[in-house]
Enzyme design. Sequence first.
Site, PDB file in Angstrom:
ATOM      1  N   PRO A   1       0.839  -1.203   0.000  1.00  0.00           N
ATOM      2  CA  PRO A   1       0.000   0.000   0.000  1.00  0.00           C
ATOM      3  C   PRO A   1       0.879   1.261   0.000  1.00  0.00           C
ATOM      4  O   PRO A   1       1.776   1.399   0.822  1.00  0.00           O
ATOM      5  CB  PRO A   1      -0.792  -0.105   1.297  1.00  0.00           C
ATOM      6  CG  PRO A   1      -0.820  -1.562   1.604  1.00  0.00           C
ATOM      7  CD  PRO A   1       0.498  -2.092   1.117  1.00  0.00           C
ATOM      8  N   CYS A   2       0.607   2.134  -0.946  1.00  0.00           N
ATOM      9  CA  CYS A   2       1.418   3.345  -1.054  1.00  0.00           C
ATOM     10  C   CYS A   2       0.800   4.519  -0.293  1.00  0.00           C
ATOM     11  O   CYS A   2       1.445   5.544  -0.104  1.00  0.00           O
ATOM     12  CB  CYS A   2       1.627   3.725  -2.514  1.00  0.00           C
ATOM     13  SG  CYS A   2       0.105   4.117  -3.391  1.00  0.00           S
TER      14      CYS A   2
END
Length: 89
Positions: free
Chosen positions: A22-23
Amino acid sequence: ESVERVDFREYKGASLVCGGLPCTPFSVGGKHGGEDDPRNLWPHAIRAVREVEPDAFLFENSAMMASKRHAAYLQTLIQSLEQLGFTVS
């Protein structure tokens, strides 16, 4: 199953560990929580590499990981992987 409960040793000896984490904790559009954001799964990515002992790994994330704001954390991640015997680029 949540990644927190995955025993990556089940995959020990696989040639490659790869993933897109997840960025949101690091991206421009997120809340910029970085390493303290509960969605930061980098510790589990490092754990996966440690437990699987692959020949190589490939992880993708936000370009903002390389920003000044997150530089110290990125360096910590790189050092963790280098301590496992990998060259990081």
